[in-house]
Enzyme design. Sequence first.
Site, PDB file in Angstrom:
ATOM      1  CG  HIS A 203      20.221  -1.090 -17.516  1.00  0.00           C
ATOM      2  ND1 HIS A 203      19.723  -0.147 -16.683  1.00  0.00           N
ATOM      3  CD2 HIS A 203      20.474  -0.456 -18.686  1.00  0.00           C
ATOM      4  CE1 HIS A 203      19.664   1.028 -17.311  1.00  0.00           C
ATOM      5  NE2 HIS A 203      20.124   0.861 -18.529  1.00  0.00           N
TER       6      HIS A 203
HETATM    7  C1  UD1 Z   1      20.189  -0.130 -23.921  1.00  0.00           C
HETATM    8  C2  UD1 Z   1      20.933   1.169 -24.109  1.00  0.00           C
HETATM    9  C3  UD1 Z   1      21.087   1.850 -22.770  1.00  0.00           C
HETATM   10  C4  UD1 Z   1      19.756   1.996 -22.073  1.00  0.00           C
HETATM   11  C5  UD1 Z   1      19.044   0.669 -22.007  1.00  0.00           C
HETATM   12  C6  UD1 Z   1      17.672   0.865 -21.439  1.00  0.00           C
HETATM   13  C7  UD1 Z   1      22.660   1.278 -25.872  1.00  0.00           C
HETATM   14  C8  UD1 Z   1      24.104   1.196 -26.154  1.00  0.00           C
HETATM   15  N1  UD1 Z   1      22.294   0.932 -24.622  1.00  0.00           N
HETATM   16  O1  UD1 Z   1      20.965  -0.973 -23.100  1.00  0.00           O
HETATM   17  O2  UD1 Z   1      21.632   3.145 -22.959  1.00  0.00           O
HETATM   18  O3  UD1 Z   1      19.964   2.490 -20.784  1.00  0.00           O
HETATM   19  O4  UD1 Z   1      18.937   0.117 -23.321  1.00  0.00           O
HETATM   20  O5  UD1 Z   1      17.136  -0.278 -20.912  1.00  0.00           O
HETATM   21  O6  UD1 Z   1      21.902   1.633 -26.726  1.00  0.00           O
HETATM   22  N2  UD1 Z   1      17.918  -8.076 -24.391  1.00  0.00           N
HETATM   23  C9  UD1 Z   1      16.859  -8.930 -24.259  1.00  0.00           C
HETATM   24  N3  UD1 Z   1      15.626  -8.513 -24.676  1.00  0.00           N
HETATM   25  C10 UD1 Z   1      15.413  -7.298 -25.231  1.00  0.00           C
HETATM   26  C11 UD1 Z   1      16.515  -6.434 -25.383  1.00  0.00           C
HETATM   27  C12 UD1 Z   1      17.743  -6.834 -24.947  1.00  0.00           C
HETATM   28  O7  UD1 Z   1      17.000 -10.041 -23.767  1.00  0.00           O
HETATM   29  O8  UD1 Z   1      14.270  -6.979 -25.582  1.00  0.00           O
HETATM   30  C13 UD1 Z   1      19.260  -8.512 -23.922  1.00  0.00           C
HETATM   31  C14 UD1 Z   1      20.093  -9.120 -25.027  1.00  0.00           C
HETATM   32  O9  UD1 Z   1      20.838 -10.148 -24.485  1.00  0.00           O
HETATM   33  C15 UD1 Z   1      21.014  -7.961 -25.395  1.00  0.00           C
HETATM   34  C16 UD1 Z   1      21.195  -7.250 -24.065  1.00  0.00           C
HETATM   35  O10 UD1 Z   1      19.956  -7.390 -23.404  1.00  0.00           O
HETATM   36  O11 UD1 Z   1      22.209  -8.393 -25.935  1.00  0.00           O
HETATM   37  C17 UD1 Z   1      21.540  -5.792 -24.203  1.00  0.00           C
HETATM   38  O12 UD1 Z   1      20.564  -5.123 -25.001  1.00  0.00           O
HETATM   39  P1  UD1 Z   1      20.950  -3.729 -25.732  1.00  0.00           P
HETATM   40  O13 UD1 Z   1      19.738  -3.129 -26.321  1.00  0.00           O
HETATM   41  O14 UD1 Z   1      22.117  -3.912 -26.599  1.00  0.00           O
HETATM   42  O15 UD1 Z   1      21.459  -2.836 -24.554  1.00  0.00           O
HETATM   43  P2  UD1 Z   1      20.788  -2.530 -23.136  1.00  0.00           P
HETATM   44  O16 UD1 Z   1      21.670  -3.074 -22.086  1.00  0.00           O
HETATM   45  O17 UD1 Z   1      19.358  -2.911 -23.155  1.00  0.00           O
HETATM   46  N1  UDP Z   2      11.283   1.114 -16.283  1.00  0.00           N
HETATM   47  C1  UDP Z   2      10.131   0.341 -16.187  1.00  0.00           C
HETATM   48  N2  UDP Z   2      10.240  -0.893 -15.621  1.00  0.00           N
HETATM   49  C2  UDP Z   2      11.413  -1.374 -15.131  1.00  0.00           C
HETATM   50  C3  UDP Z   2      12.558  -0.578 -15.214  1.00  0.00           C
HETATM   51  C4  UDP Z   2      12.468   0.661 -15.811  1.00  0.00           C
HETATM   52  O1  UDP Z   2       9.059   0.773 -16.591  1.00  0.00           O
HETATM   53  O2  UDP Z   2      11.417  -2.505 -14.626  1.00  0.00           O
HETATM   54  C5  UDP Z   2      11.154   2.419 -16.936  1.00  0.00           C
HETATM   55  C6  UDP Z   2      11.509   3.566 -16.041  1.00  0.00           C
HETATM   56  O3  UDP Z   2      10.542   4.538 -16.210  1.00  0.00           O
HETATM   57  C7  UDP Z   2      12.825   4.056 -16.563  1.00  0.00           C
HETATM   58  C8  UDP Z   2      12.730   3.697 -18.036  1.00  0.00           C
HETATM   59  O4  UDP Z   2      12.003   2.476 -18.041  1.00  0.00           O
HETATM   60  O5  UDP Z   2      13.003   5.422 -16.407  1.00  0.00           O
HETATM   61  C9  UDP Z   2      14.059   3.503 -18.727  1.00  0.00           C
HETATM   62  O6  UDP Z   2      14.759   2.645 -17.971  1.00  0.00           O
HETATM   63  P1  UDP Z   2      16.201   2.098 -18.110  1.00  0.00           P
HETATM   64  O7  UDP Z   2      16.731   2.135 -16.743  1.00  0.00           O
HETATM   65  O8  UDP Z   2      16.129   0.806 -18.792  1.00  0.00           O
HETATM   66  O9  UDP Z   2      17.013   3.075 -19.082  1.00  0.00           O
HETATM   67  P2  UDP Z   2      17.932   4.360 -18.903  1.00  0.00           P
HETATM   68  O10 UDP Z   2      17.076   5.448 -18.399  1.00  0.00           O
HETATM   69  O11 UDP Z   2      19.046   4.017 -17.986  1.00  0.00           O
HETATM   70  O12 UDP Z   2      18.454   4.623 -20.258  1.00  0.00           O
END
Ligand code: UD1
Ligand code: UDP
Length: 356
Positions: A203
């Site tokens: 991701h």
């Molecule tokens: C964010 C964090 C990242 C973390 C990740 C965990 C930042 C900069 N990034 O990344 O460090 O590892 O969360 O999963 O804070 N979206 C949905 N549904 C949701 C949320 C997001 O569809 O509930 C989609 C949207 O298109 C959005 C994209 O995911 O634009 C990115 O979401 P965002 O929260 O900005 O960053 P993550 O990639 O989730």
């Molecule tokens: N996780 C989960 N389901 C998933 C993927 C991740 O429950 O399908 C949990 C897992 O415990 C992971 C946490 O969500 O450590 C955070 O995950 P993510 O990889 O989104 O974030 P990051 O640790 O890279 O910020």
Amino acid sequence: MKILTVVGARPQFVKAYPVSRRLRRDHEEVLVHTGQHYDEALSDVFFDELGIPEPDHHLGVGSGPHGEQTAAMIAGIEDRLADEDPDLVLCYGDTNSTLAAGIVASKTEIPLAHVEAGLRSDDRGMPEEVNRVLTDHAADCLLAPGEAAAENLRAEGITDGVFVTGDVMYDAVLLVRDRAATRSTMLADLGVAAGEYVLATVHRAHNTDDPDRLAGILDALAAVDDEVVFPAHPRTTDAMREYGLYEDAAEELTLVDPAGYVDFVALVADARAVATDSGGVQKEAFFLDTPCVTLRDTTEWTETVEAGWNVLVGSDPDRIREALTGAFDLPADRPQPYGEGDAASAVTTALESVAP
Ligand code: UD1
Ligand code: UDP
């Protein structure tokens, strides 16, 4: 003590779970959810499954460009902080929700505590690295998961208010490990056998936002002999669709919706290997004795690599395929650089010393 905790994204729900549980035994906690993650599978499922109390304030910020999203969080947190007047603000990790809490708290008299302080990948190209560094430099109480993180802080001149607590995600894994083993039906539902599949998550912006890079990763995973179970973050599903990669990926991999935490721990525990660009998943693999192949060039969880349980392969398809093919040469033992699984208690004690 009254603590205002800010969470917003999936990893923060997992981290807050053991800490919140421990803090609430002796203290009052007000939970602010920024709304950075809002899909049921990225947010509600963690609250429901883990018994995390419902947020007291939900800011409903949602997705957006970094500045817009962080600014909306800052405005919302500032209002709630003024209303609640806590003794301490607590934030976790490295997301935009973390930074927003840090910016607001640092301009008040209220102390700021940061769980996962001191982690460094030394890659300023990652938004998470910027968020970590800025939050650490705003924090009054720095809760480092291990000695290496405390050393990183010292190298940046931060020595006051640093506590080595162990990693709260280890607590979380230990709290659900048995439940995952006995109650999750995930493997049966997917028709995969323990030790006979690879679990993949992708991701990071670096991997999802470049069509060639994402295509290379998906091709490499598809070339692995084992079945590859891939719970896809919505960001990744959207990118696959946009670049026309979705149909092939769905055919060649076992693409599933994001899993709940209990199912996810079961998947990590029983996988032959994990392939991921996640921070948390690298550690979960380590805690659950599953070898990890990290789809990044750097990691902030350096001890897992030094211990021989994690290998960094970047997004190069050949290196990914090679690392996931054949047996892993694993060391006989696994060190415990992130404590004994009692980090939530250590965090609580540290907070009590900062804002008694
Ligand atoms: C964010 C964090 C990242 C973390 C990740 C965990 C930042 C900069 N990034 O990344 O460090 O590892 O969360 O999963 O804070 N979206 C949905 N549904 C949701 C949320 C997001 O569809 O509930 C989609 C949207 O298109 C959005 C994209 O995911 O634009 C990115 O979401 P965002 O929260 O900005 O960053 P993550 O990639 O989730
Ligand atoms: N996780 C989960 N389901 C998933 C993927 C991740 O429950 O399908 C949990 C897992 O415990 C992971 C946490 O969500 O450590 C955070 O995950 P993510 O990889 O989104 O974030 P990051 O640790 O890279 O910020």
